[in-house]
Design an enzyme around this catalytic site. Sequence first.
Site, PDB file in Angstrom:
ATOM      1  N   THR A 269      15.606  34.893  -9.541  1.00 47.93           N
ATOM      2  CA  THR A 269      14.325  35.359  -8.878  1.00 47.93           C
ATOM      3  C   THR A 269      13.067  34.404  -9.577  1.00 47.93           C
ATOM      4  O   THR A 269      13.381  33.615 -10.436  1.00 47.93           O
ATOM      5  CB  THR A 269      13.833  36.692  -9.531  1.00 47.93           C
ATOM      6  OG1 THR A 269      13.660  36.717 -10.741  1.00 47.93           O
ATOM      7  CG2 THR A 269      14.904  37.729  -9.066  1.00 47.93           C
ATOM      8  N   THR A 307      16.965  37.003 -13.548  1.00 53.16           N
ATOM      9  CA  THR A 307      15.804  36.795 -13.576  1.00 53.16           C
ATOM     10  C   THR A 307      15.541  35.302 -13.762  1.00 53.16           C
ATOM     11  O   THR A 307      16.408  34.729 -14.378  1.00 53.16           O
ATOM     12  CB  THR A 307      15.005  37.470 -14.559  1.00 53.16           C
ATOM     13  OG1 THR A 307      15.546  36.970 -15.848  1.00 53.16           O
ATOM     14  CG2 THR A 307      15.011  39.095 -14.393  1.00 53.16           C
ATOM     15  N   ASP A 308      14.463  34.585 -13.507  1.00 54.41           N
ATOM     16  CA  ASP A 308      14.295  33.454 -14.381  1.00 54.41           C
ATOM     17  C   ASP A 308      13.894  33.859 -15.721  1.00 54.41           C
ATOM     18  O   ASP A 308      13.909  34.835 -16.123  1.00 54.41           O
ATOM     19  CB  ASP A 308      13.010  32.581 -13.622  1.00 54.41           C
ATOM     20  CG  ASP A 308      12.831  31.191 -13.839  1.00 54.41           C
ATOM     21  OD1 ASP A 308      13.441  30.673 -14.758  1.00 54.41           O
ATOM     22  OD2 ASP A 308      11.819  30.573 -13.323  1.00 54.41           O
ATOM     23  N   ALA A 309      13.770  32.770 -16.712  1.00 51.92           N
ATOM     24  CA  ALA A 309      13.278  32.917 -18.049  1.00 51.92           C
ATOM     25  C   ALA A 309      12.275  34.085 -18.418  1.00 51.92           C
ATOM     26  O   ALA A 309      11.090  33.768 -17.843  1.00 51.92           O
ATOM     27  CB  ALA A 309      13.243  31.740 -18.749  1.00 51.92           C
ATOM     28  N   LEU A 310      12.646  34.833 -18.933  1.00 56.76           N
ATOM     29  CA  LEU A 310      11.624  36.029 -19.486  1.00 56.76           C
ATOM     30  C   LEU A 310      10.532  35.624 -20.432  1.00 56.76           C
ATOM     31  O   LEU A 310       9.861  36.296 -20.797  1.00 56.76           O
ATOM     32  CB  LEU A 310      12.181  37.427 -19.683  1.00 56.76           C
ATOM     33  CG  LEU A 310      13.052  37.875 -18.613  1.00 56.76           C
ATOM     34  CD1 LEU A 310      13.782  39.314 -18.831  1.00 56.76           C
ATOM     35  CD2 LEU A 310      12.159  38.163 -17.360  1.00 56.76           C
TER      36      LEU A 310
END
Length: 552
Positions: A269, A307-310
């Site tokens: 995402t 997810t992309d990095a949170l």
Amino acid sequence: MFRRLPVLAGATVLLLTTACGGGDEPRPGERPAQPPDSTDPEAAAAELLAEMSLEEKVGQLFVPVLVGTTAEENADVVERYHPGGFIYFPENLETPEQVAAMSNGLQELAADSGAGVPLFLGVDEEQGLVSRLPFGARFPDAMALGATRDPGMAAELASATAEQLAAVGINLDYAPVADVNVNADNPVIGIRSFGSDPELVGEMAAAEVTAFQEGGVVAVAKHFPGHGDTDVDSHTGLPVIDKSREDWERVDLPPFQRLVEAGVDMIMTAHVLMPQLDGSQEPATLSPDLITGVLREELGYDGVVTTDALNMEGVRQTHDDGEVAVRAVLAGADQLLMPPDLDLAHSAVLAAVREGRISEARLDESVLRVLRLKLRRGLFDAAPADADAAAGVAGNAAHHDAAQRVADASVTLLRNDGGLLPLAEGASVRVLGVGAEEIGAALADLGLAVTDSADGADAVVVGTDGARGDAEQRDLVARARASGAPVVVVAQGTPYDLAALPGIDAYLAVYSSMEVSRTAAARVIAGAVSPSGRLPVDLPGTDLAFGGGLGY
């Protein structure tokens, strides 16, 4: 593409009563001592799920950053959280032998912990600008691939990369980028994109996905629903893309739709806000409308969503880090990449499940997807990485030759006033700017006389990378023009620099600062290679558009 069988939906309800009804503590005596018997990923994943505690299932959602350069430095994380995987960065990577040993050690720790589920060991190895391995062939960036118009070359890049990764025990690559770069001011995608044409991006990304997965490496298409039309870096802020659903479907959607149809293993995402697609005022990573509604229900994707990095600021604007993790799961994400505080995020998701905010059925959906993919990619019976073989693959001459072929095919000649190029053998050349040392050395090897002064030179070659936004680079080009010698610019970032550099005599776009791209530029300047690349983007502020390019 994974499809949930009807029988599995019914079986999941039954499994929940047996797996979770007896408490959350692991039951070591009931752990399978070997991979599940079934060869069907659906049935095997259900078998594994039935043996997992709640904590272990929650752990499969998390992919933290690796610490140090040995498996032992991460033993506590494996034992406490049972993570679904780790992501490697340059500080974790030294030599092929070290990475292979670390990967093997991590998998051994996972096998001895909890339910014994193997790890996704991932890395951002897009090639070009975003490459983490300090060894192996370095290919040009994706935009250079787009300029070749050859999906076979994209497949060759991915095959070589997959071989290098698999040799050191890395089984997942956060690549390719499926974003369509239509914004010349995009600070984070740019040359990481194959171009501005949705069909070209989809074709090249699909070729890479197929080659990665055939090479036994999980491919991750990113960044859904599209990060190619931003002027804000989501690492530092929240980009807002205020485009209509119609425009999004025309430009950003097609590559992802093609990859869903091609069965891509995983989709990442984007931390972008698209108010005309979703009224929640949440970034896409936290949007049920975009992840569950569009990606899952409209496109029919049932693979893993990460997810992309949170730890990026684009997703940390309105919620604390624990709440971000919970909302990402509720939105439809299956894996939570790089939470800035693993303990906080894990505790928050675990509490949300226990309190019923995240249903156990919703949790099991994600865990089943993760387990199915690990089974499908053979992680449960994968042989340990061999250190000697890893060292050999890193130095594979065929891979290095392939990288040079891609670079040679990508060079795009966009200006050549008076037929300045190619320069004659023995011509004198002054080389300045970005990559000057490597370009100059390559020109000398090709028989040109590289001089220390522009006075009397047959041409001045100036390397640039992002000159549109760099006054010093523009000034260097202006000083080269003032010398009176013809000026050749070699643009190693996006090709958009041309609009900011009036009056130059020749302009080459190579879309990458890799050594092979600088060598390729020198080969074209010297006439050893005829330029065959074609623009993969439009150039605003010029009369050049997608498909432009000159030859000899």
